[in-house]
Design an enzyme around this catalytic site. Sequence first.
Site, PDB file in Angstrom:
ATOM      1  N   GLY A 244       0.789  -1.275  -0.047  1.00  0.00           N
ATOM      2  CA  GLY A 244       0.005   0.132   0.134  1.00  0.00           C
ATOM      3  C   GLY A 244       0.805   1.345  -0.058  1.00  0.00           C
ATOM      4  O   GLY A 244       0.592   2.279   0.342  1.00  0.00           O
ATOM      5  N   ALA A 245       2.064   1.202  -0.608  1.00  0.00           N
ATOM      6  CA  ALA A 245       3.183   2.413  -0.564  1.00  0.00           C
ATOM      7  C   ALA A 245       2.563   3.377  -1.497  1.00  0.00           C
ATOM      8  O   ALA A 245       3.229   4.469  -1.164  1.00  0.00           O
ATOM      9  CB  ALA A 245       4.392   1.839  -0.932  1.00  0.00           C
TER      10      ALA A 245
ATOM     11  N   SER B 263      -7.544  -1.143  12.016  1.00  0.00           N
ATOM     12  CA  SER B 263      -8.505  -0.070  12.042  1.00  0.00           C
ATOM     13  C   SER B 263      -9.027  -0.042  13.471  1.00  0.00           C
ATOM     14  O   SER B 263      -9.416  -1.048  13.951  1.00  0.00           O
ATOM     15  CB  SER B 263      -9.368   0.103  10.793  1.00  0.00           C
ATOM     16  OG  SER B 263     -10.590   0.875  11.276  1.00  0.00           O
TER      17      SER B 263
ATOM     18  N   TYR C 183     -16.048  -3.928   6.374  1.00  0.00           N
ATOM     19  CA  TYR C 183     -14.830  -3.235   6.712  1.00  0.00           C
ATOM     20  C   TYR C 183     -14.295  -3.643   7.968  1.00  0.00           C
ATOM     21  O   TYR C 183     -13.410  -4.215   8.360  1.00  0.00           O
ATOM     22  CB  TYR C 183     -14.907  -1.756   6.546  1.00  0.00           C
ATOM     23  CG  TYR C 183     -13.679  -0.995   6.788  1.00  0.00           C
ATOM     24  CD1 TYR C 183     -12.550  -1.137   5.963  1.00  0.00           C
ATOM     25  CD2 TYR C 183     -13.280  -0.487   7.827  1.00  0.00           C
ATOM     26  CE1 TYR C 183     -11.240  -0.397   6.202  1.00  0.00           C
ATOM     27  CE2 TYR C 183     -12.194   0.331   8.105  1.00  0.00           C
ATOM     28  CZ  TYR C 183     -11.275   0.227   7.287  1.00  0.00           C
ATOM     29  OH  TYR C 183      -9.920   1.003   7.528  1.00  0.00           O
TER      30      TYR C 183
ATOM     31  N   ALA D 254     -13.484  -7.520   8.223  1.00  0.00           N
ATOM     32  CA  ALA D 254     -12.219  -7.591   7.772  1.00  0.00           C
ATOM     33  C   ALA D 254     -10.837  -7.155   8.885  1.00  0.00           C
ATOM     34  O   ALA D 254     -10.116  -7.901   8.832  1.00  0.00           O
ATOM     35  CB  ALA D 254     -11.923  -6.774   6.471  1.00  0.00           C
ATOM     36  N   LYS D 255     -11.309  -5.924   9.240  1.00  0.00           N
ATOM     37  CA  LYS D 255     -10.212  -5.543  10.416  1.00  0.00           C
ATOM     38  C   LYS D 255     -10.110  -6.034  11.596  1.00  0.00           C
ATOM     39  O   LYS D 255      -9.326  -6.218  12.316  1.00  0.00           O
ATOM     40  CB  LYS D 255     -10.575  -3.747  10.340  1.00  0.00           C
ATOM     41  CG  LYS D 255     -10.109  -3.215   9.453  1.00  0.00           C
ATOM     42  CD  LYS D 255      -8.723  -3.266   8.593  1.00  0.00           C
ATOM     43  CE  LYS D 255      -8.329  -2.210   7.723  1.00  0.00           C
ATOM     44  NZ  LYS D 255      -6.946  -2.312   7.195  1.00  0.00           N
TER      45      LYS D 255
END
Length: 261
Positions: free
Chosen positions: A12-13, A136, A149, A152-153
């Site tokens: 994710g850079a 997150s 979301y 997933a987190k």
Amino acid sequence: MQLKNARILLTGASGGLGQALARQLAAAGAKLLLAGREPDRLAELTQELGPGHSNVCSDLTRPEGIAATAGAAREFKINVLINNAGIGGFGLYDRQDWCDIDAVLATNLTSPMRMTHALLPWLQAQPQAAIVNIGSMFGSIPFAGFAAYSSAKAGLRGFSQALRRELADSEVAVIHLAPRTIATSLNNDAVNALNLALKNQSDSAESVAAKVVKALQNGAREQHIGFPERLFAWLNGVAPQLIDRGLADKLAVIKQHAPTR
């Protein structure tokens, strides 16, 4: 961990937090292999960081992307993996297309698990190594409008904790960091409007990156970034019904700002 001699794969850079992390890790002396899906941004950032850094453009939701990135990471001789790649997913669950839900799960949970699986034997062979998973706050405070979301987190947090316990007799540290909202382009207009309506606070990518760097240097195992959200995460663990009641008062506002599709 001493970052001066660290060799880091950063996924994710090309995103906001990824770029801030890359700059601060490089400033601390680490050498970086930057991974992402935007070749122009990766090339520009690699050039900015200077000699000794490299990049690999790949889609980590695809098996061939995992294989290519893992191969590049072994060639780069990494001893740190930072699973930072992620996408948002604001929307009422019954209004979201399954392909969008699947993408949220694949990017935020399956991909970091697969990347870790591909590189774990390599990391275990290093004198000292670390895996950093960027989660997150919504993984600890599951939020209406973010069902996929949050799932997933929350899964990423559970994976981090289980793997840390599994590797307790090794030299591989497992770190999980859970920021609150970060002011980056990951947040679309609907999310920004929701945060404004709910008066949710956000942090800059640079300030969160600084905390990630510090956690890696200090060997922190798990950290929630942001207050009072850190308190609410603890409270959700011991008395979730109190968070249920608190979020029920915000449900009408969340529904008002949720995209129709």
